[in-house]
Motif scaffolding. Structure first.
Motif, PDB file in Angstrom:
ATOM      1  N   GLY A  25       0.801  -1.226   0.000  1.00  8.37           N
ATOM      2  CA  GLY A  25       0.000   0.000   0.000  1.00  8.37           C
ATOM      3  C   GLY A  25       0.829   1.269   0.000  1.00  8.37           C
ATOM      4  N   ASP A  26       0.145   2.383   0.282  1.00  9.66           N
ATOM      5  CA  ASP A  26       0.828   3.678   0.334  1.00  9.66           C
ATOM      6  C   ASP A  26       1.500   3.863   1.691  1.00  9.66           C
ATOM      7  OD1 ASP A  26      -0.045   4.378  -2.195  1.00  9.66           O
ATOM      8  OD2 ASP A  26      -1.953   5.184  -1.427  1.00  9.66           O
ATOM      9  N   ILE A  27       2.368   4.867   1.746  1.00  9.73           N
ATOM     10  CA  ILE A  27       2.965   5.201   3.046  1.00  9.73           C
ATOM     11  C   ILE A  27       1.854   5.767   3.933  1.00  9.73           C
ATOM     12  CG2 ILE A  27       4.528   6.809   4.207  1.00  9.73           C
ATOM     13  CD1 ILE A  27       6.534   6.365   2.019  1.00  9.73           C
ATOM     14  N   PRO A  28       1.662   5.208   5.157  1.00 12.22           N
ATOM     15  CA  PRO A  28       0.571   5.686   6.024  1.00 12.22           C
ATOM     16  C   PRO A  28       0.784   7.133   6.463  1.00 12.22           C
ATOM     17  CG  PRO A  28       1.614   3.685   6.923  1.00 12.22           C
ATOM     18  CD  PRO A  28       2.459   4.154   5.789  1.00 12.22           C
ATOM     19  N   LYS A  29      -0.298   7.747   6.987  1.00  7.79           N
ATOM     20  CA  LYS A  29      -0.200   9.119   7.510  1.00  7.79           C
ATOM     21  C   LYS A  29       0.380   9.069   8.919  1.00  7.79           C
ATOM     22  CE  LYS A  29      -4.560  10.985   6.279  1.00  7.79           C
ATOM     23  NZ  LYS A  29      -4.986  10.103   5.193  1.00  7.79           N
ATOM     24  N   PHE A  30       1.515   9.739   9.102  1.00  6.46           N
ATOM     25  CA  PHE A  30       2.135   9.785  10.425  1.00  6.46           C
ATOM     26  C   PHE A  30       1.838  11.136  11.062  1.00  6.46           C
ATOM     27  CE2 PHE A  30       4.349   6.413   8.301  1.00  6.46           C
ATOM     28  CZ  PHE A  30       4.692   5.510   9.303  1.00  6.46           C
ATOM     29  N   ILE A  31       0.596  11.322  11.508  1.00  2.00           N
ATOM     30  CA  ILE A  31       0.255  12.620  12.079  1.00  2.00           C
ATOM     31  C   ILE A  31       0.464  12.594  13.600  1.00  2.00           C
ATOM     32  CG2 ILE A  31      -1.452  13.135  10.268  1.00  2.00           C
ATOM     33  CD1 ILE A  31      -3.622  12.542  12.453  1.00  2.00           C
ATOM     34  N   THR A  32       0.541  13.777  14.206  1.00  2.00           N
ATOM     35  CA  THR A  32       0.699  13.863  15.656  1.00  2.00           C
ATOM     36  C   THR A  32      -0.407  13.079  16.344  1.00  2.00           C
ATOM     37  OG1 THR A  32       1.740  16.015  15.495  1.00  2.00           O
ATOM     38  CG2 THR A  32       0.788  15.450  17.621  1.00  2.00           C
ATOM     39  N   GLY A  33      -0.018  12.235  17.283  1.00  2.00           N
ATOM     40  CA  GLY A  33      -1.015  11.446  18.007  1.00  2.00           C
ATOM     41  C   GLY A  33      -1.242  10.064  17.407  1.00  2.00           C
ATOM     42  N   ALA A  34      -0.684   9.813  16.216  1.00  2.00           N
ATOM     43  CA  ALA A  34      -0.835   8.472  15.632  1.00  2.00           C
ATOM     44  C   ALA A  34       0.043   7.493  16.412  1.00  2.00           C
ATOM     45  CB  ALA A  34      -0.423   8.482  14.166  1.00  2.00           C
ATOM     46  N   ALA A  80       8.483   7.057   9.269  1.00  2.00           N
ATOM     47  CA  ALA A  80       7.634   7.835   8.349  1.00  2.00           C
ATOM     48  C   ALA A  80       7.993   7.599   6.886  1.00  2.00           C
ATOM     49  CB  ALA A  80       7.722   9.316   8.681  1.00  2.00           C
ATOM     50  N   SER A  81       9.107   6.856   6.648  1.00  2.00           N
ATOM     51  CA  SER A  81       9.476   6.574   5.250  1.00  2.00           C
ATOM     52  C   SER A  81       9.016   5.172   4.849  1.00  2.00           C
ATOM     53  CB  SER A  81      10.990   6.663   5.094  1.00  2.00           C
ATOM     54  OG  SER A  81      11.609   5.519   5.665  1.00  2.00           O
ATOM     55  N   ARG A  83       6.313   1.623   4.535  1.00  2.00           N
ATOM     56  CA  ARG A  83       4.964   1.109   4.297  1.00  2.00           C
ATOM     57  C   ARG A  83       4.679  -0.022   5.278  1.00  2.00           C
ATOM     58  NH1 ARG A  83       7.031   2.926  -0.326  1.00  2.00           N
ATOM     59  NH2 ARG A  83       5.599   3.942  -1.798  1.00  2.00           N
ATOM     60  N   ILE A  84       3.409  -0.366   5.442  1.00  2.00           N
ATOM     61  CA  ILE A  84       3.044  -1.466   6.335  1.00  2.00           C
ATOM     62  C   ILE A  84       3.711  -2.767   5.871  1.00  2.00           C
ATOM     63  CG2 ILE A  84       1.110  -2.822   7.288  1.00  2.00           C
ATOM     64  CD1 ILE A  84       1.163   0.083   8.288  1.00  2.00           C
ATOM     65  N   ASP A  85       4.248  -3.530   6.819  1.00  2.00           N
ATOM     66  CA  ASP A  85       4.946  -4.811   6.573  1.00  2.00           C
ATOM     67  C   ASP A  85       6.323  -4.656   5.922  1.00  2.00           C
ATOM     68  OD1 ASP A  85       2.933  -6.315   7.713  1.00  2.00           O
ATOM     69  OD2 ASP A  85       1.852  -6.559   5.809  1.00  2.00           O
ATOM     70  N   GLU A  86       6.753  -3.430   5.712  1.00  2.00           N
ATOM     71  CA  GLU A  86       8.094  -3.230   5.155  1.00  2.00           C
ATOM     72  C   GLU A  86       9.127  -3.528   6.240  1.00  2.00           C
ATOM     73  OE1 GLU A  86      10.702   0.693   4.028  1.00  2.00           O
ATOM     74  OE2 GLU A  86       8.740   0.566   3.054  1.00  2.00           O
ATOM     75  N   VAL A  87      10.254  -4.123   5.818  1.00  2.00           N
ATOM     76  CA  VAL A  87      11.398  -4.280   6.723  1.00  2.00           C
ATOM     77  C   VAL A  87      12.546  -3.499   6.084  1.00  2.00           C
ATOM     78  CG1 VAL A  87      12.997  -5.895   7.837  1.00  2.00           C
ATOM     79  CG2 VAL A  87      10.633  -6.605   7.355  1.00  2.00           C
ATOM     80  N   ALA A  88      13.126  -2.572   6.852  1.00  2.00           N
ATOM     81  CA  ALA A  88      14.197  -1.756   6.284  1.00  2.00           C
ATOM     82  C   ALA A  88      15.332  -1.621   7.293  1.00  2.00           C
ATOM     83  CB  ALA A  88      13.673  -0.378   5.906  1.00  2.00           C
ATOM     84  N   GLU A  89      16.527  -1.475   6.741  1.00  2.00           N
ATOM     85  CA  GLU A  89      17.696  -1.290   7.602  1.00  2.00           C
ATOM     86  C   GLU A  89      18.175   0.146   7.431  1.00  2.00           C
ATOM     87  OE1 GLU A  89      21.296  -4.146   7.755  1.00  2.00           O
ATOM     88  OE2 GLU A  89      21.864  -2.541   6.366  1.00  2.00           O
TER      89      GLU A  89
END
Length: 330
Positions: A25-34, A80-81, A83-89
């Motif tokens: 999917g798309d990168i989720p919204k990382f808004i204050t309070g999320a 914030a960079s 996506r859901i289920d992404e694994v990044a180093e």
């Protein structure tokens, strides 16, 4: 999307990102309070890639609330960079990893079922800010003395918007934290009256943590800071009253001494410390504390008289015990 673009996307110096497993999917919204839930693994940049922390080993993922002053704010940017289920180093340079040992200590204490704040070494005072305190973990002490770049391997599990979850006390804003204090204080007092000292200490502790969290953002010794200091001390003394009932006398002496060192006019702190000294047969210290109470507040005469009677009784019991003990020896 190439790694180069990813690195730019973070818009920060000293970060390199490599995607190990693409998300959906798309990168989720990382808004204050999320609220963001993710697994993390922290590794040194040595040949072995030594693992410092791994949430999968602990068994529970990490949760943070965006914009909530989480000490390691770089994680917010990294997540914030993703996506859901992404694994990044992410390779992060020293400018981003300096506070990691402090954050790691809190996380480890929580996973060990302890309080994130170490109550036994919270002796305040300007001098201690510069003194070197062990964090209680050798590997973190090493990192504290000599910060290093680190690898963070993150796996983003879910992002819940503020309306989608129930906010807990650590997820509160400063204003909400201060509103929670009198409520927790009241609950603590009620539990104390009912004789449930263990539960009461939990409420007082939670209230103290709320205050300390807000207080650290104020300028020391200025009006708002002092007001919170006073609230914090009141709660700490209530906490000490519970500890007295729970027979944790040395801890009472420690907390009240901390308050007295900063506020030499704290009558109640002297009074409670005197009571604790009585219970551990520190006769001279107890008398000294009670005479200090009378200097500061002559209205306490009756209460002090009562405590001195208890002290005399305690000392008499102890002398009798000692006599019996030595009788058998001769």
């Amino acid at each position: 999307m190439s790694d180069m673009q990813d690195t730019l996307l973070l818009g920060s110096e000293g970060i390199k990102k490599t995607i190990l497993h693409g998300g959906t999917g798309d990168i989720p919204k990382f808004i204050t309070g999320a609220k963001v839930t993710f697994h993390f693994r922290t590794q040194l940049c040595d040949d072995e890639r030594t693992v410092i922390d791994d949430s999968r080993v602990v068994g529970t993922p990490m949760e943070i609330v965006i914009g909530n002053m989480f000490k390691l704010d770089i994680w917010e940017s990294l997540l914030a960079s993703m996506r859901i289920d992404e694994v990044a180093e992410f390779w992060c340079d020293i400018i981003h990893t300096g506070v990691y040992p402090l954050v790691s200590k809190s996380m480890r204490r929580i996973s060990e079922g302890k309080d994130p704040v170490d109550w036994h070494i919270h002796t305040c005072g300007m001098a201690n800010m510069f003194a070197y305190h062990s964090l209680g973990y050798d590997d973190l002490d090493e990192l504290m003395k000599e910060p290093k770049p680190l690898y963070f391997v993150l796996e983003l599990l879910r992002v819940q918007q503020p309306s989608e979850y129930n906010r807990e006390s650590w997820a509160l804003s400063d204003a909400e934290r201060l509103k929670a204090v009198p409520v927790l204080h009241g609950q603590g007092n009620k539990l104390y009256k009912q004789g449930d000292y263990q539960e009461a200490t939990q409420k007082y502790k939670e209230a103290i943590i709320c205050i300390k969290n807000v207080q650290t953002k104020e300028k020391a010794w200025e009006a708002p800071w002092l007001k919170m200091e006073k609230m914090g001390n009141t709660l700490t003394l209530n906490y000490c009253q519970c500890l007295l009932r729970m027979e944790e006398y040395y801890e009472v002496i420690e907390h009240t001494s901390d308050i007295i060192n900063q506020h030499p006019g704290a009558v109640k702190a002297f009074f409670l410390r005197g009571k604790a000294h009585v219970e551990v047969w520190n006769e001279a210290e107890a008398r000294q504390d009670f005479s200090r109470v009378l200097d500061l507040d002559p209205g306490m005469k009756k209460a002090v008289k009562k405590e001195l009677a208890v002290l005399n009784m305690r000392m008499e019991e102890k002398n009798q015990e000692d006599r019996d003990k030595y009788k058998g020896m001769f």
